[in-house]
Design an enzyme around this catalytic site. Structure first.
Site, PDB file in Angstrom:
ATOM      1  N   MET A   1       0.848  -1.184   0.000  1.00  0.00           N
ATOM      2  CA  MET A   1       0.000   0.000   0.000  1.00  0.00           C
ATOM      3  C   MET A   1       0.884   1.234   0.000  1.00  0.00           C
ATOM      4  O   MET A   1       2.061   1.170   0.322  1.00  0.00           O
ATOM      5  CB  MET A   1      -0.891  -0.033   1.228  1.00  0.00           C
ATOM      6  N   ALA A   4       3.892   2.101   2.486  1.00  0.00           N
ATOM      7  CA  ALA A   4       4.264   0.928   3.268  1.00  0.00           C
ATOM      8  C   ALA A   4       5.742   0.650   3.175  1.00  0.00           C
ATOM      9  O   ALA A   4       6.361   0.126   4.102  1.00  0.00           O
ATOM     10  CB  ALA A   4       3.482  -0.294   2.789  1.00  0.00           C
ATOM     11  N   TRP A 121       8.349  -6.112  -1.159  1.00  0.00           N
ATOM     12  CA  TRP A 121       8.515  -4.707  -0.794  1.00  0.00           C
ATOM     13  C   TRP A 121       7.515  -4.230   0.250  1.00  0.00           C
ATOM     14  O   TRP A 121       7.813  -3.307   1.019  1.00  0.00           O
ATOM     15  CB  TRP A 121       8.432  -3.838  -2.054  1.00  0.00           C
ATOM     16  N   GLU A 122       6.351  -4.819   0.303  1.00  0.00           N
ATOM     17  CA  GLU A 122       5.383  -4.410   1.321  1.00  0.00           C
ATOM     18  C   GLU A 122       5.750  -4.963   2.691  1.00  0.00           C
ATOM     19  O   GLU A 122       5.527  -4.316   3.701  1.00  0.00           O
ATOM     20  CB  GLU A 122       3.974  -4.871   0.931  1.00  0.00           C
ATOM     21  N   GLY A 123       6.291  -6.178   2.718  1.00  0.00           N
ATOM     22  CA  GLY A 123       6.646  -6.791   3.991  1.00  0.00           C
ATOM     23  C   GLY A 123       5.456  -7.477   4.643  1.00  0.00           C
ATOM     24  O   GLY A 123       4.301  -7.074   4.448  1.00  0.00           O
TER      25      GLY A 123
END
Length: 269
Positions: A1, A4, A121-123
């Site tokens: 998102m 994030a 990349w968001e984790g």
């Protein structure tokens, strides 16, 4: 998102690829359709994780007639996939046999490379937690819409597997808005489509709609040139350049420029 990556970019490069559902058989065939009479497109080894795009009924294997369409675009008998339940775990495939195609023809969901990129990349967040601007998120970048993320149908704390399913549930909203902004003259393969969806997922539909990237694609410019020049510009947060965003955009450009024969927009191949 959106935003994030502020908290996860330092960890992202060390993150492993997102887990899906594990293959149970020693060597399992992935076929062109939901049945044993269809040709074999590839094979999976025992313990290998696959992401399920959709499911549909087909040839019964050991009493189970569900077949799972993987993100590789082929079908595996559900009997050989450890989903943890006896039944459907995601949406049924459309009548055309694809869970990635909407009534408009574009791919609603993403290939495995795109899912991996977004998740990396968001984790992973197992339980609802505030992001850098105080908005509660969970899973791989899911922004909570109700108190305590009550709209999420999966049990907390999430596992990486259920977080992946939640991500799959979220993706169609972003592919839908992206498809609504592009004209039908734009032609994108599944890697290009996934890279752009990652960008929209990170920056929001509104920003994508008014972007030069979308305008240039609609004007007929070379997609690889447009992506290489426009995606890296989206590296700011709070008015400053973040290395995590620089790195994410580089990953998106790399995926965008990775050749693929599978079409995703305007028709899902």
């Amino acid at each position: 998102m959106k935003l994030a990556t502020i908290t996860v970019f330092a960890l992202a490069t060390a993150s492993s690829l997102v887990n899906g559902y594990a293959i149970k058989g020693d060597v399992v065939n992935c076929r062109s359709g939901p049945g044993t009479s269809y040709g074999v497109k590839k094979t999976y080894k025992k313990g290998q994780n696959v992401s399920i795009a959709c499911q549909q009924a087909g040839t019964s294997v050991n009493g189970n007639n569900i077949w799972d369409k993987t993100s590789d675009g082929c079908y595996v008998a559900d009997h050989y996939v450890y989903t943890g339940v006896n039944g459907y775990v995601t949406s049924k495939c459309s009548s055309s046999g694809s869970g990635s195609s909407s009534s408009g023809g574009y791919c609603k969901k993403l290939n495995q490379a795109g899912l991996n990129l977004i998740a990396r990349w968001e984790g992973f967040v197992a339980k609802p937690s505030p992001d850098p601007i105080g908005l509660p998120t969970v899973g791989y970048g899911h922004l909570c819409k109700q108190k305590n993320c009550a709209e999420v149908k999966y049990k907390f704390p999430l596992t990486k597997s259920t977080a992946l399913q939640l991500l799959n549930d979220d993706i169609p909203a972003y592919t839908k808005c992206l498809a609504s902004y592009l004209n039908s003259k734009v032609k994108l393969n599944d890697n290009q489509w996934a890279a752009l969806t990652s960008w929209v997922f990170n920056n929001g539909c509104g920003n994508a709609k008014s972007s030069q990237l979308v305008k240039r694609l609609n004007n007929g410019e070379n997609p690889n040139t447009v992506a290489a020049q426009e995606l890296p510009k989206w590296r700011l947060a709070g008015g400053r350049v973040l290395q995590g965003l620089v790195n994410r955009r580089a990953d998106e450009v790399k995926l965008f420029k990775t050749p693929s024969s599978k079409q995703a927009y305007p028709k899902c191949g």
